[in-house]
Design an enzyme around this catalytic site. Structure first.
Site, PDB file in Angstrom:
ATOM      1  N   PHE A 145       0.831  -0.967   0.068  1.00  0.00           N
ATOM      2  CA  PHE A 145       0.019   0.160   0.089  1.00  0.00           C
ATOM      3  C   PHE A 145       0.744   1.123  -0.054  1.00  0.00           C
ATOM      4  CE2 PHE A 145      -2.388   3.620   1.703  1.00  0.00           C
ATOM      5  CZ  PHE A 145      -3.466   3.570   0.970  1.00  0.00           C
ATOM      6  N   ASP A 230       9.437   2.759   1.703  1.00  0.00           N
ATOM      7  CA  ASP A 230       8.534   3.668   2.094  1.00  0.00           C
ATOM      8  C   ASP A 230       8.439   3.747   3.353  1.00  0.00           C
ATOM      9  OD1 ASP A 230       5.780   4.653   2.597  1.00  0.00           O
ATOM     10  OD2 ASP A 230       5.122   3.829   0.727  1.00  0.00           O
ATOM     11  N   LYS A 259       3.035  11.454   6.668  1.00  0.00           N
ATOM     12  CA  LYS A 259       2.141  11.503   7.794  1.00  0.00           C
ATOM     13  C   LYS A 259       2.521  12.058   9.120  1.00  0.00           C
ATOM     14  CE  LYS A 259      -0.314   7.101   6.133  1.00  0.00           C
ATOM     15  NZ  LYS A 259      -1.535   7.821   5.828  1.00  0.00           N
TER      16      LYS A 259
END
Length: 404
Positions: A145, A230, A259
Site C-alpha cells: 500500500f 516507504d 504522515k
C-alpha cells in the site's frame, strides 16, 4: 434544535448525505482531542488506537507542535517554491541530518512522496544507470500500500484500490513480499528500483522474515538498483526506532516520509536521498505549489527536533513490548495471530467469532478506536504519548470484545 443536530446519529447521517462514499467510517463524530484521547459531539471519550494511520505519532495537539503552528500562522503561511522562506532551510537541513542523507525534497501527502520517488528513480535510471529510454522498471511487493493515485494503484494487488481505474501505468513488477529469491529473479538490467514498505501496514502490520531487508539491501547494491523504503507509516518512531529499516541495520538509498512528519496538524511529506540520486532533478521537472510551505516547514521542523531527542523512539520500544505482550496473551482466546513492532500491531481475529469491522464497532462502544483491514484483521497504532495504564486499558477492551 442546534444541540439536537450535534447528536452523533444526526451528524453521521448529515456527513454521509453530502460526502462521496470513498470511506466507511465508524459511526463516531469527533469534536475535540488531546494526547491519546478524543471526544465526540456527545461528550464521550475514546482512546485513539489508530492515530490517523500514524499521522498522530505525537498525539493530538502536542503543545510544542501547536505552538509552532500558532507562531507561524501569525507570520507567513505560503509563498510557493517560487521564493525562499525563512523556515525552509532549517527543515531541509535538520530532516536530512535525521535521515543521514544529503538532500530533502518536501511535498504534501504520502502518495506525492511515492510518486516523487518513482519519478526520481526512473530519471536516475536513465541518466545515471544508462537504462534505454522508456524501458525502466521498478520491482514492488504483493500486498503493498503506497497510496491511491493512478500510477500507484497500477501496481496494487488490492482489488478495491485497483479495480475499474485502468488503463494502468506500465513499468512495475510485482513479487511476493518477503521472498528474496523472487525479488532476485525479477531484477534485470532495466530495473531502476525496488520499492518496499519495511513493514506492510495496510496489509495488517506484516513484518518481513528476519534478514529480508538486509538481503534486499545487498541485492540492490550488487545489481546497481535503488532501494526505496516507504516509511510513511512505519517511520518516525512508530516501531521503536526512527525508521523501521533500522531493525536490520539497513539504510536505503531513498526514504519516503509523510504522515507523522506533519505532526497531526498539516500534511507534510518528503523524499530524502543523497545528491547522486535526488540531484538528478532540475528546475521545472517536478514540484508542488504547497510543497515545503512555511507553515508545513515550521511544524515539521519541530517534529524532527522531537525525534532527534530519541524520547519517542524509546517510548515506542518500551511501551510496544508491553502492548505486544498483552496482545500475544490473547492468542487462542479469540486471536489467531499477533504481528508488529513497537506501538504497531496487527491482530488476526478468529473469523468464526466476528469480522474486523464488527470488532472495531464493539471496541468503539467500549471507548477504544481502531481500524479493520482485510476481513478479520484489526490494526492498533496508538499515539506514542500513550502510557502504560492506557495500553493495559486498550488490551483489556480487546480481551472483553473477544470474550463476547
Amino acid at each position: 434544535m442546534i444541540e439536537d443536530m450535534l447528536r452523533t446519529p444526526a451528524a453521521v447521517q448529515d456527513a454521509e448525505r453530502h460526502t462521496a462514499h470513498n470511506y466507511h467510517p465508524l459511526p463516531v463524530v469527533i469534536s475535540s482531542a488531546e494526547g491519546a484521547w478524543v471526544t465526540d459531539v456527545d461528550g464521550k471519550r475514546y482512546l485513539d488506537c489508530l492515530a490517523g494511520y500514524s499521522a498522530l505519532n505525537f498525539g493530538h495537539r502536542h503543545p510544542t507542535l501547536i505552538a509552532a503552528a500558532h507562531a507561524q500562522l501569525d507570520k507567513l503561511t505560503l509563498t510557493s517554491r517560487a521564493f525562499l522562506h525563512d523556515q525552509f532551510a532549517d527543515f531541509c537541513r535538520e530532516l536530512a541530518a535525521l535521515c543521514g542523507k544529503d538532500l530533502v525534497l518536501p511535498m504534501n501527502t504520502g502518495a506525492e512522496a511515492v510518486e516523487t520517488g518513482i519519478k526520481v528513480a526512473r530519471k536516475w535510471g536513465y541518466q545515471v544507470k544508462g537504462v534505454p529510454a522508456g524501458q525502466a522498471n521498478i520491482v514492488v511487493a504483493e500486498g503493498n500500500f503506497h497510496g491511491r493515485t493512478t500510477t500507484i494503484v497500477s501496481f496494487s494487488t488490492d482489488s478495491d484500490a485497483r479495480a475499474d481505474f485502468g488503463p494502468y501505468t506500465p513499468g512495475f513488477r510485482i513479487v511476493p513480499y518477503g521472498d528474496l529469491a523472487a525479488l532476485t529473479e525479477a531484477i534485470d538490467e532495466h530495473t531502476v528500483a525496488v520499492l518496499l514498505e519495511p513493514i506492510q501496514g495496510e496489509q495488517g502490520v506484516v513484518v518481513p522474515p528476519e534478514g529480508y531487508l538486509h538481503g534486499v539491501r545487498l541485492l540492490c547494491t550488487e545489481r546497481n538498483v535503488l532501494f526505496i523504503a516507504d516509511e510513511i507509516q512505519s517511520g518516525l518512531g512508530r516501531t521503536g526506532t526512527t525508521f523501521a529499516c533500522e531493525h536490520e541495520g539497513v539504510v536505503p538509498d531513498m526514504y519516503l516520509l509523510g504522515k507523522a512528519l506533519g505532526g497531526g496538524i498539516v500534511p507534510v511529506s518528503a523524499v530524502a536521498a543523497d545528491t547522486d540520486v535526488l540531484g538528478v532533478l532540475q528546475p521545472g521537472q517536478h514540484g508542488s505549489t504547497f510543497g515545503g510551505n512555511p507553515l508545513a516547514c515550521a511544524v515539521a521542523t519541530e517534529v524532527v527536533r522531537l525525534l532527534a531527542t530519541g524520547e519517542f523512539q524509546r517510548r515506542s520500544a518500551a511501551l510496544g513490548e508491553r502492548l505486544q505482550a498483552g496482545l500475544r496473551g490473547l492468542i487462542g482466546k479469540g486471536l489467531v495471530a499477533v504481528r508488529g513492532r513497537g506501538l504497531w500491531a496487527g491482530l488476526d481475529i478468529d473469523p468464526a467469532l466476528m469480522s474486523g469491522r464488527e470488532a472495531c464497532e464493539r471496541l468503539m462502544e467500549r471507548g477504544v478506536l481502531a481500524k479493520d483491514t482485510h476481513g478479520s484483521t484489526i490494526r492498533l497504532a496508538p499515539p506514542l504519548v500513550i502510557n502504560e495504564e492506557e495500553i493495559d486499558h486498550a488490551v483489556a477492551q480487546v480481551a472483553a470484545v473477544l470474550a463476547g
